[in-house]
Design a protein around this motif. Structure first.
Motif, PDB file in Angstrom:
ATOM      1  N   LEU A  26     -21.169 -53.689   7.388  1.00 19.84           N
ATOM      2  CA  LEU A  26     -21.913 -54.650   8.205  1.00 19.84           C
ATOM      3  C   LEU A  26     -22.474 -53.961   9.441  1.00 19.84           C
ATOM      4  CD1 LEU A  26     -19.441 -57.646   7.900  1.00 19.84           C
ATOM      5  CD2 LEU A  26     -21.884 -57.781   7.365  1.00 19.84           C
TER       6      LEU A  26
ATOM      7  N   TYR B  73     -25.817 -55.628  11.233  1.00 21.54           N
ATOM      8  CA  TYR B  73     -25.502 -57.035  11.490  1.00 21.54           C
ATOM      9  C   TYR B  73     -24.793 -57.232  12.831  1.00 21.54           C
ATOM     10  CZ  TYR B  73     -27.008 -58.467   6.901  1.00 21.54           C
ATOM     11  OH  TYR B  73     -27.773 -58.748   5.806  1.00 21.54           O
TER      12      TYR B  73
ATOM     13  N   ILE C  22     -24.158 -64.276   5.125  1.00 24.36           N
ATOM     14  CA  ILE C  22     -23.976 -63.013   4.401  1.00 24.36           C
ATOM     15  C   ILE C  22     -23.611 -63.392   2.960  1.00 24.36           C
ATOM     16  CG2 ILE C  22     -22.632 -60.862   4.299  1.00 24.36           C
ATOM     17  CD1 ILE C  22     -24.306 -61.153   6.892  1.00 24.36           C
TER      18      ILE C  22
END
Ligand SMILES: O=c1ccn([C@@H]2O[C@H](COP(=O)(O)OP(=O)(O)O[C@H]3O[C@H](CO)[C@@H](O)[C@H](O)[C@H]3O)[C@@H](O)[C@H]2O)c(=O)[nH]1
Length: 496
Positions: A159, A164, A177
């Protein structure tokens, strides 16, 4: 002539927070019941706390099960500091390896104690995995949270790499997600509470969790306090990446199964607590209607602000149900509004630290307002009590997501708690209970309001518990591994 084989000897080393104590002790006791010699290691600080609450006798152990303590490496100044939790994680990971090595050396020289064969640390104790490797011992790590939370933690690095986080503002936490194997589409902010730290994306907690999660792969086996039917999809995805992941839960259920079937297990001296457990609420609960009581407990870490306390207090008061509320910190009620206690007198029982499983299994309890710590979540599911979820950090958001949207046994409160929502949410299970004839009356119009919340009834949820127990007896599945493969491997020294 063949010498009799020495018993296998497992050293269980648990992270020194209270959430870990139950699963680690349950696992230790199950090992003991399978004929493994067990040394259960607390930090010296927690050892003293348990002595103070439970009495020295509780830590006396018994033949084949001993308690030991090692220093946690924290100075008294660090212990008193505001960021105590982070200092503790740092101190434990950096300063506990030497004391553990010394303890193992001492155990290996103690008459009547078989040589240590296996080290079993809980999550965030990966230094113990290094010690095991260094000494040529087997190792297994106990991940005390859900498989969903483990998968989320395993994806933290990816991530980060995909950009993100760090998040720029809180709206990004709502990003869905949908590519994590085995997991339903999930909000970024529900993958781990650490991702919500918009102020300090490089915070030690997040980095530490990331590295400790990847360190789990150093263990010969990673064992999870969950069971396959609860988290089938994510477990099979996890196993595709990490073949040494095994389910052994719910540990509490397995232990209860032993209590029923094994006389030797009925002496429950391994049930310990860092706080004195209140049981004086029992007569009060006995006097309440079935499933009428709202039980409120946010576990061992959550500290509510006075404003949050007030929202919960007035929300609970307005719902009209009797409630049992655990207010920690030695019963410090200063956060409660002064006129609140007189308003709810007679239908409110305050406690500090109670025997939670006993509460959840009491027939009077109809709903659990919880922070969704994994143990509380499992205990609630096993007792068949629907949850009102108010997660606060770490894995609790993932547990809440699963409870509310996957297993559909809970309803979530907004992060910013409001009294009207508390009133509404705690009323849902109550209305639902009446709908099924468990309470005094049911108004047909309320059925529509229940539509969005598919709460299973206690009997249905109880099946989860019974199913797990059934597995322990005969069926192939997670508990079979615990009972057969796990112990056979330890005994034969074949964990690799
Ligand atoms: O008054 C109380 C409150 C709690 N408990 C017990 O204490 C444990 C609490 O565990 P948990 O619900 O997991 O909450 P925490 O103590 O907050 O647990 C920490 O550790 C868990 C994993 O072990 C994580 O899932 C949580 O996010 C983390 O906060 C449970 O077994 C409860 O039965 C009591 O006996 N009496």
């Amino acid at each position: 002539m063949d010498m009799p084989r020495a018993k296998p000897h497992a050293v269980v080393v648990r992270y020194p927070c209270s959430g870990n104590i139950n699963p680690a002790l349950q696992l230790a006791k199950l090992l003991y019941l399978q004929g493994v010699y067990v040394t259960f290691v607390n930090t010296e600080h927690n050892h003293r706390r348990v002595e103070a609450t439970e009495g020295a006798e509780a830590l006396r152990g018994r033949d084949g099960f001993r308690f030991e303590a090692i220093p946690d490496g924290l100075s008294e100044v660090e212990r008193g500091a505001h960021n105590y939790g982070l200092s503790l994680s740092m101190a434990v990971s950096q300063r506990c390896a030497a004391p553990l090595r010394e303890l193992i050396a001492r155990l290996n020289c103690t008459a009547g104690v078989p040589p240590v064969t296996c080290v079993v640390p809980t999550f965030m104790m990966s230094f113990a995995l290094d010690v095991a490797r260094e000494l040529g011992l087997q190792s297994m790590a106990l991940w005390g949270c859900s498989a969903g939370a483990l998968m989320g933690h395993m994806k933290l690095r990816e991530l980060r790499d995909k950009g993100y986080f760090p998040v720029k503002d809180e709206t990004e936490l709502e990003t869905i997600i949908d590519w994590i194997p085995g997991m339903p589409p999930i909000k970024l902010g529900d993958i781990s509470g650490f991702l919500r730290r918009t102020d300090d994306p490089d915070c030690f907690g997040l980095r530490f969790n990331e590295s400790e999660t990847s360190n789990l792969t150093k263990a010969g086996a990673v064992i999870l306090n969950t069971f396959d039917d609860l988290e089938a999809d994510v477990l099979s995805a996890l196993r595709a990446e990490y073949p040494h992941v095994y389910t052994v839960g719910p540990l509490g259920s397995l232990l209860r199964h032993h209590h029923v079937n094994d006389d030797a297990a009925t002496d429950d001296s391994t049930d310990l607590s860092l706080w004195k457990k209140d049981t004086e609420f029992v007569p009060w609960l006995d006097a309440q209607e079935p499933r009428s009581v709202v039980y409120v407990n946010f576990g061992s870490h959550a500290v509510l602000s006075p404003e949050q306390m007030a929202e919960f207090a007035w929300g609970l008061a307005a719902a009209g149900y009797p409630f049992l509320w655990a207010v920690r910190e030695g019963g410090d009620l200063t956060g409660l509004p002064s006129d609140f206690l007189s308003e709810v007198s007679g239908r409110c029982r305050l406690t500090t630290w109670c025997a939670q499983e006993q509460v959840l299994r009491h027939r009077a309890v109809g709903c659990f307002v919880t922070h969704n710590g994994w143990n509380s979540t499992c205990e609630s599911i096993a007792a068949g009590v629907p949850m009102v979820c108010w997660p606060g950090f770490a894995d609790q958001y993932t547990n809440s997501k699963y409870a509310c949207e996957v297993w559909r046994v809970g309803a979530r409160l907004d992060d910013e708690v409001r009294r009207e929502q508390v009133t509404h949410r705690v009323s849902i299970p109550g209305r639902w209970a009446r709908a099924f004839g468990l309470g005094p009356s049911f108004a047909g119009s309320e059925r529509a309001q229940l539509g969005s919340l598919k709460v299973l009834d206690r009997a249905e949820l109880g099946k989860l518990d019974r199913y797990a127990l059934g597995l322990a007896r005969a069926r192939p599945g997670p508990a079979r591994w615990l009972v057969k493969v796990f112990f056979l491997r330890i005994k034969r020294g074949r964990i690799d």
